[in-house]
Write a protein that holds these residues in place. Sequence first.
Motif, PDB file in Angstrom:
ATOM      1  N   GLY A  76       0.808  -1.214   0.000  1.00 18.48           N
ATOM      2  CA  GLY A  76       0.000   0.000   0.000  1.00 18.48           C
ATOM      3  C   GLY A  76       0.842   1.265   0.000  1.00 18.48           C
ATOM      4  O   GLY A  76       2.073   1.233  -0.010  1.00 18.48           O
ATOM      5  N   TYR A  77       0.142   2.395   0.022  1.00 14.43           N
ATOM      6  CA  TYR A  77       0.786   3.710   0.008  1.00 14.43           C
ATOM      7  C   TYR A  77       0.098   4.620   1.022  1.00 14.43           C
ATOM      8  O   TYR A  77      -1.032   4.353   1.455  1.00 14.43           O
ATOM      9  N   ALA A  78       0.773   5.687   1.387  1.00 16.18           N
ATOM     10  CA  ALA A  78       0.239   6.606   2.395  1.00 16.18           C
ATOM     11  C   ALA A  78      -1.075   7.237   1.958  1.00 16.18           C
ATOM     12  O   ALA A  78      -1.896   7.625   2.794  1.00 16.18           O
ATOM     13  N   SER A  79      -1.282   7.366   0.652  1.00 13.82           N
ATOM     14  CA  SER A  79      -2.525   7.919   0.118  1.00 13.82           C
ATOM     15  C   SER A  79      -2.746   7.354  -1.274  1.00 13.82           C
ATOM     16  O   SER A  79      -1.817   6.823  -1.904  1.00 13.82           O
ATOM     17  N   PHE A  80      -3.973   7.450  -1.754  1.00 12.21           N
ATOM     18  CA  PHE A  80      -4.240   6.962  -3.105  1.00 12.21           C
ATOM     19  C   PHE A  80      -3.465   7.781  -4.128  1.00 12.21           C
ATOM     20  O   PHE A  80      -2.929   7.236  -5.097  1.00 12.21           O
ATOM     21  N   SER A  81      -3.390   9.084  -3.922  1.00 12.61           N
ATOM     22  CA  SER A  81      -2.669   9.942  -4.858  1.00 12.61           C
ATOM     23  C   SER A  81      -1.207   9.535  -4.957  1.00 12.61           C
ATOM     24  O   SER A  81      -0.653   9.435  -6.063  1.00 12.61           O
ATOM     25  N   MET A  82      -0.578   9.263  -3.806  1.00 10.23           N
ATOM     26  CA  MET A  82       0.817   8.846  -3.818  1.00 10.23           C
ATOM     27  C   MET A  82       0.979   7.527  -4.563  1.00 10.23           C
ATOM     28  O   MET A  82       1.920   7.340  -5.350  1.00 10.23           O
ATOM     29  N   GLY A  83       0.049   6.601  -4.328  1.00  7.45           N
ATOM     30  CA  GLY A  83       0.107   5.314  -5.011  1.00  7.45           C
ATOM     31  C   GLY A  83      -0.052   5.450  -6.506  1.00  7.45           C
ATOM     32  O   GLY A  83       0.644   4.786  -7.287  1.00  7.45           O
ATOM     33  N   GLN A  99       6.274  -4.717  -4.047  1.00  5.29           N
ATOM     34  CA  GLN A  99       5.163  -5.524  -3.550  1.00  5.29           C
ATOM     35  C   GLN A  99       3.990  -5.452  -4.521  1.00  5.29           C
ATOM     36  O   GLN A  99       3.775  -4.432  -5.172  1.00  5.29           O
ATOM     37  N   ASN A 100       3.231  -6.538  -4.599  1.00  6.58           N
ATOM     38  CA  ASN A 100       2.032  -6.564  -5.441  1.00  6.58           C
ATOM     39  C   ASN A 100       1.027  -5.532  -4.923  1.00  6.58           C
ATOM     40  O   ASN A 100       0.649  -5.576  -3.745  1.00  6.58           O
ATOM     41  N   PRO A 101       0.567  -4.604  -5.771  1.00  2.43           N
ATOM     42  CA  PRO A 101      -0.338  -3.549  -5.297  1.00  2.43           C
ATOM     43  C   PRO A 101      -1.816  -3.930  -5.350  1.00  2.43           C
ATOM     44  O   PRO A 101      -2.681  -3.071  -5.163  1.00  2.43           O
ATOM     45  N   ASP A 102      -2.141  -5.211  -5.575  1.00  2.00           N
ATOM     46  CA  ASP A 102      -3.553  -5.594  -5.705  1.00  2.00           C
ATOM     47  C   ASP A 102      -4.359  -5.288  -4.447  1.00  2.00           C
ATOM     48  O   ASP A 102      -5.522  -4.885  -4.531  1.00  2.00           O
ATOM     49  N   THR A 103      -3.753  -5.480  -3.273  1.00  2.00           N
ATOM     50  CA  THR A 103      -4.466  -5.171  -2.034  1.00  2.00           C
ATOM     51  C   THR A 103      -4.774  -3.679  -1.949  1.00  2.00           C
ATOM     52  O   THR A 103      -5.856  -3.274  -1.500  1.00  2.00           O
ATOM     53  N   PHE A 104      -3.831  -2.876  -2.382  1.00  3.51           N
ATOM     54  CA  PHE A 104      -4.028  -1.419  -2.437  1.00  3.51           C
ATOM     55  C   PHE A 104      -5.190  -1.075  -3.365  1.00  3.51           C
ATOM     56  O   PHE A 104      -6.063  -0.268  -3.010  1.00  3.51           O
ATOM     57  N   LEU A 105      -5.232  -1.695  -4.545  1.00  2.00           N
ATOM     58  CA  LEU A 105      -6.317  -1.445  -5.491  1.00  2.00           C
ATOM     59  C   LEU A 105      -7.653  -1.930  -4.939  1.00  2.00           C
ATOM     60  O   LEU A 105      -8.682  -1.275  -5.113  1.00  2.00           O
ATOM     61  N   THR A 107      -8.537  -2.102  -1.824  1.00  3.07           N
ATOM     62  CA  THR A 107      -8.960  -1.155  -0.789  1.00  3.07           C
ATOM     63  C   THR A 107      -9.653   0.053  -1.404  1.00  3.07           C
ATOM     64  O   THR A 107     -10.709   0.496  -0.930  1.00  3.07           O
ATOM     65  N   GLU A 108      -9.067   0.603  -2.464  1.00  2.00           N
ATOM     66  CA  GLU A 108      -9.659   1.769  -3.125  1.00  2.00           C
ATOM     67  C   GLU A 108     -10.943   1.387  -3.850  1.00  2.00           C
ATOM     68  O   GLU A 108     -11.904   2.169  -3.888  1.00  2.00           O
ATOM     69  N   HIS A 109     -10.975   0.214  -4.440  1.00  2.00           N
ATOM     70  CA  HIS A 109     -12.167  -0.321  -5.096  1.00  2.00           C
ATOM     71  C   HIS A 109     -13.314  -0.398  -4.092  1.00  2.00           C
ATOM     72  O   HIS A 109     -14.444   0.063  -4.345  1.00  2.00           O
ATOM     73  N   ASP A 110     -13.053  -0.961  -2.913  1.00  2.65           N
ATOM     74  CA  ASP A 110     -14.087  -1.114  -1.890  1.00  2.65           C
ATOM     75  C   ASP A 110     -14.469   0.214  -1.267  1.00  2.65           C
ATOM     76  O   ASP A 110     -15.600   0.394  -0.807  1.00  2.65           O
ATOM     77  N   ARG A 111     -13.517   1.164  -1.245  1.00  2.00           N
ATOM     78  CA  ARG A 111     -13.824   2.480  -0.694  1.00  2.00           C
ATOM     79  C   ARG A 111     -14.942   3.153  -1.499  1.00  2.00           C
ATOM     80  O   ARG A 111     -15.824   3.804  -0.947  1.00  2.00           O
ATOM     81  N   PHE A 112     -14.893   2.998  -2.829  1.00  2.00           N
ATOM     82  CA  PHE A 112     -15.947   3.585  -3.651  1.00  2.00           C
ATOM     83  C   PHE A 112     -17.292   2.916  -3.368  1.00  2.00           C
ATOM     84  O   PHE A 112     -18.325   3.587  -3.283  1.00  2.00           O
ATOM     85  N   LEU A 113     -17.264   1.596  -3.201  1.00  6.16           N
ATOM     86  CA  LEU A 113     -18.514   0.880  -2.954  1.00  6.16           C
ATOM     87  C   LEU A 113     -19.176   1.328  -1.657  1.00  6.16           C
ATOM     88  O   LEU A 113     -20.410   1.283  -1.534  1.00  6.16           O
ATOM     89  N   SER A 114     -18.381   1.760  -0.690  1.00 10.15           N
ATOM     90  CA  SER A 114     -18.932   2.197   0.601  1.00 10.15           C
ATOM     91  C   SER A 114     -19.246   3.687   0.627  1.00 10.15           C
ATOM     92  O   SER A 114     -19.741   4.207   1.630  1.00 10.15           O
ATOM     93  N   LEU A 115     -18.968   4.374  -0.474  1.00  7.06           N
ATOM     94  CA  LEU A 115     -19.127   5.828  -0.522  1.00  7.06           C
ATOM     95  C   LEU A 115     -20.556   6.226  -0.848  1.00  7.06           C
ATOM     96  O   LEU A 115     -21.173   5.705  -1.793  1.00  7.06           O
TER      97      LEU A 115
END
Length: 285
Positions: A76-83, A99-105, A107-115
């Motif tokens: 992951g990254y400190a923020s989506f923008s940084m990533g 590291q594989n960034p799939d977990t990072f993606l 997290t952001e994917h699910d963030r939209f679903l909860s928005l």
Amino acid sequence: MTHSTLFINKAACLSYLMSRQTPDGGFCYYRAYGVEESNGKDTYSAVAGLLSLQATIPDLDKLLAWLHRLQNNQGGYASFSMGWFALETLRLLNTEPLQNPDTFLKTEHDRFLSLDWRVRTMEWSSLLLSLSRLSTLMRQREFMPSPEFRCGISILIDFLQGNHGGYGNPVENLLDTYRVAIIVDCLTLKQPAGILEFAQMCSDAVFGFRLVPSGSANSLAVVHAGIGLFHLCGAVMPRERIATIRNYIASCQTMTGGFGRTPGAIATLADTWLALDALQNLPEL
């Protein structure tokens, strides 16, 4: 180098970009003011600009090490923008993250679903910018979005479209409309009717494109978005508009060699990349 870049001072631009590299390998626009703090946006802009000029990236090993340090051990990254900026810059350099960034993606994917994006206080431009970047990363990383994500995006797009076919709040504008077009393209959704017509409404005989059909606001970002919309819609740009855009972009180059957001504005790395990318994607006469 494309034919379009012959209309600018390439050598001065190259010198400007290279002068903003810091000792750690990254890039910083504020380096001219004594600040040696590399950041993702400036680094991405500088690398993309140098590559568009077919230049060799200086201190590549240091740069890659700096980019890799931005990622944590979980991918992951400190923020989506940084990533976004880190992963995009690594992609341009044909290098994988440590590291594989799939977990990072995910997290952001699910963030939209909860928005709850229907709330009145939502900042639509920021949301569309983030979603256009997330959609781009998912396509590039071959990350499959869920049916719920695709459905949510389709509903959002229908909800946000204005009476003239464009997108934006409080008014339809070219930047937000371009972001929607990127999302639709990356997720292979049906292109909303009216997007190209809105881009044509924003065409301008003096600047190339305006931010809104009835206004006079313009910038390199607006011109870049207009070119991108025509490209994504598979439309042919009028020859006279191409010449106008070339002249406008050239007028944004400063004495430093970099480009400002408008003629006479201070040069930045981000605007310099916008100018170079716009020229690279501008059809030839």
